[in-house]
Design an enzyme around this catalytic site. Sequence first.
Site, short mmCIF file in Angstrom:
data_model
loop_
_atom_site.label_atom_id
_atom_site.label_comp_id
_atom_site.label_asym_id
_atom_site.label_seq_id
_atom_site.Cartn_x
_atom_site.Cartn_y
_atom_site.Cartn_z
N ASP A 25 0.85 -1.20 0.00
CA ASP A 25 0.00 0.00 0.00
C ASP A 25 0.88 1.24 0.00
O ASP A 25 1.63 1.48 0.95
CB ASP A 25 -0.90 -0.04 1.25
CG ASP A 25 -1.71 1.23 1.43
OD1 ASP A 25 -1.89 1.95 0.42
OD2 ASP A 25 -2.13 1.51 2.56
N ASN A 27 -0.24 4.51 -0.28
CA ASN A 27 -0.82 5.79 0.17
C ASN A 27 -1.53 5.71 1.52
O ASN A 27 -2.27 6.62 1.89
CB ASN A 27 -1.74 6.36 -0.91
CG ASN A 27 -2.93 5.44 -1.16
OD1 ASN A 27 -2.97 4.33 -0.62
ND2 ASN A 27 -3.86 5.88 -1.96
N ASP A 29 -4.05 3.95 2.68
CA ASP A 29 -5.48 3.69 2.84
C ASP A 29 -5.76 2.24 3.24
O ASP A 29 -6.92 1.82 3.32
CB ASP A 29 -6.27 4.07 1.57
CG ASP A 29 -5.92 3.19 0.38
OD1 ASP A 29 -4.99 2.34 0.50
OD2 ASP A 29 -6.55 3.34 -0.69
N ASP A 33 -1.78 -1.26 -3.87
CA ASP A 33 -2.11 -0.52 -5.10
C ASP A 33 -0.99 -0.65 -6.12
O ASP A 33 0.06 -1.23 -5.85
CB ASP A 33 -2.39 0.95 -4.76
CG ASP A 33 -1.37 1.51 -3.78
OD1 ASP A 33 -0.17 1.40 -4.07
OD2 ASP A 33 -1.77 2.03 -2.70
N ASP A 203 -9.28 -16.46 -16.22
CA ASP A 203 -10.08 -16.90 -15.09
C ASP A 203 -11.16 -17.91 -15.51
O ASP A 203 -11.88 -17.65 -16.48
CB ASP A 203 -10.75 -15.64 -14.49
CG ASP A 203 -11.36 -15.90 -13.14
OD1 ASP A 203 -10.62 -16.19 -12.20
OD2 ASP A 203 -12.61 -15.80 -13.02
N ASP A 336 -6.33 -18.37 -4.27
CA ASP A 336 -7.51 -19.17 -3.93
C ASP A 336 -7.17 -20.36 -3.05
O ASP A 336 -8.06 -21.16 -2.72
CB ASP A 336 -8.16 -19.73 -5.21
CG ASP A 336 -8.74 -18.65 -6.09
OD1 ASP A 336 -9.15 -17.60 -5.57
OD2 ASP A 336 -8.79 -18.86 -7.32
C1 GLC Z 1 -11.33 -17.86 -10.14
C2 GLC Z 1 -10.52 -16.89 -9.33
C3 GLC Z 1 -11.21 -16.69 -8.02
C4 GLC Z 1 -12.56 -16.09 -8.28
C5 GLC Z 1 -13.37 -16.94 -9.26
C6 GLC Z 1 -14.50 -16.17 -9.83
O1 GLC Z 1 -11.39 -19.11 -9.57
O2 GLC Z 1 -9.21 -17.36 -9.19
O3 GLC Z 1 -10.48 -15.88 -7.15
O4 GLC Z 1 -13.27 -15.99 -7.09
O5 GLC Z 1 -12.60 -17.35 -10.37
O6 GLC Z 1 -14.04 -15.18 -10.69
CA CA Z 2 -3.47 2.11 -1.26
#
Ligand code: GLC
Ligand code: CA
Length: 562
Positions: A25, A27, A29, A33, A203, A336
């Site tokens: 991070d 900044n 918050d 980022d 994804d 994940d």
């Molecule tokens: C994939 C991503 C996971 C996300 C899912 C839905 O498995 O790695 O983080 O929650 O897709 O997009």
């Molecule tokens: Ca930040």
Amino acid sequence: MAVKETHAWWKEAVIYQIYPRSFADSNGDGIGDLQGITEHLPYLKKLGIDVIWLSPVYKSPNDDNGYDISDYRDIMDDFGTMEDFDRLLSRAHSLDIKIVMDLVVNHTSDEHAWFVESRSSKDNPYRDYYIWKEPKDGKEPNNWESCFSGSAWELDERTGMYYLHCFSKKQPDLNWENEKVRDEVFDMMTWWCEKGIDGFRMDVISMISKDPRFPDGPDKDGIFGSLEPYVCNGPHVHEYLQEMNQRVLSKYDLLTVGEAAGVTIEEAKKYANNEGTELNMVFQFEHVSTMHPSQCVVGKWTYQKPSMEDIRVILNKWQIELEGKAWNSLYWDNHDQPRAVSRFGNDSDEYRVLSAKMLATCLHMMKGTPYIYQGEEIGMTNTHFESIDDCRDIEAINAYHQYVEEHKSVPEDIMLRCFDEISRDNARTPMQWTSGSNGGFTTGTPWIGVNPNYRKINAEAALSDPDSVFYYYQKLIRLRHENPVIVYGVFHPLMEDSPSVYAYERILDDQVLTVACNWTARKQVCPLFPKEQLREELISNYSTHEEGFLLPYEALVTIRKQ
Ligand code: GLC
Ligand code: CA
């Protein structure tokens, strides 16, 4: 004789995954980022990685931390601006580091302009961008359970129809059968390629083509059925990827990796075929999901440990069966999954460093492109969840509501134990940079609790210790860059009956690489390194080797000429 492998930069590369929210991070918050990433590029350069895979940084209301995108051509406010992105890309390139974007196109956010239009009326031009169905007997069109608990269908009052969401209800699934959707996605991908990015991690790409019959799935828990058989590797998925390849991917020099839930070897040979008509490689899930339903409390939730033998059978199978046909990706963890050292190794004070190095050796010497998840290179561990208030992940929170609160089928303490073992939030606690406040991640209040062990486990400490996990990863990466046998050698399993040692060799021309890893805290017999054979040690997590044995969590790699 094995056929000579085609050389490619993405086969020789080591990838580092950044989960921007939790990396650095800049900044105050409390949220990581883009500027924070740019500032830490020298750290990644020192580690020696070739490519960064950036988890989503696009505009998003953050129902699923950026995996719910509301504008594909803009940057999430929390992370900065497009100027910040352009600066990151050009700085990375100037250091010879490539950037691979996360491409989330199975679904969008419900706040994406397409969905806002789509839901507004049945005859809106965007209606068919998503998957809408009439109620069946006044209820959901079928019994599918979303991957984040509850029905995969949400009733939209305005038109009285249901839309499909394989993930949260704020992640409606796109209708890939609609040519216009494919045009939009391919245009958007081209736009990013023209910006100069170096590839895509796609994804849940195995889920983009649904069985048009939308039948009920096999019963899961008496309430819902599984969508997997009718959503994963669906009827047109290869057709769509070939079209994507022809229209976009083949025009650029990219790294492409598809996240492929439910992928089998046969399917992977199509997705990642050597002819290059679809993707470079896929992430398969078998080795990170070895638990039998009887070992789980409910769904994926478990607090039991996987066995090395199960993992070995799976990984060896992928190594052997893709040989010469398709390319593997190699990973122990990501955003994940729980932390590798906690899940597969031993995160006690005594063995954390040794076992983190052992796991790294075991994976990085295999054939395929290795992925390192942020913090893995310093041996970061799972955290502890005292209550549901400590959790941030929608998957865990929804599961808690469903099983602990609604069905009352799982006691709270058992659910929390499962979270400690495998919740995705384990991987999402902030990167531990220093022993200072909040591990140096932020000067503000972090969006998710920092793992309290940051005082001991942090990048600063690792950089000042020549024996650290960090320098071990650095060496593994260097070895891969210097030794073609590590990239292109053919894989042969060894000691396949051992319950404790994972061993194999890699052969390229006259070179033989021998790899042996002790997955236990006890000394084990290992006959693979007889003294009379002339061999050079490439890497080990111990400074001396005892002939005929492997010490607790010992990993040893040697090279010899045959
Ligand atoms: C994939 C991503 C996971 C996300 C899912 C839905 O498995 O790695 O983080 O929650 O897709 O997009
Ligand atoms: Ca930040």
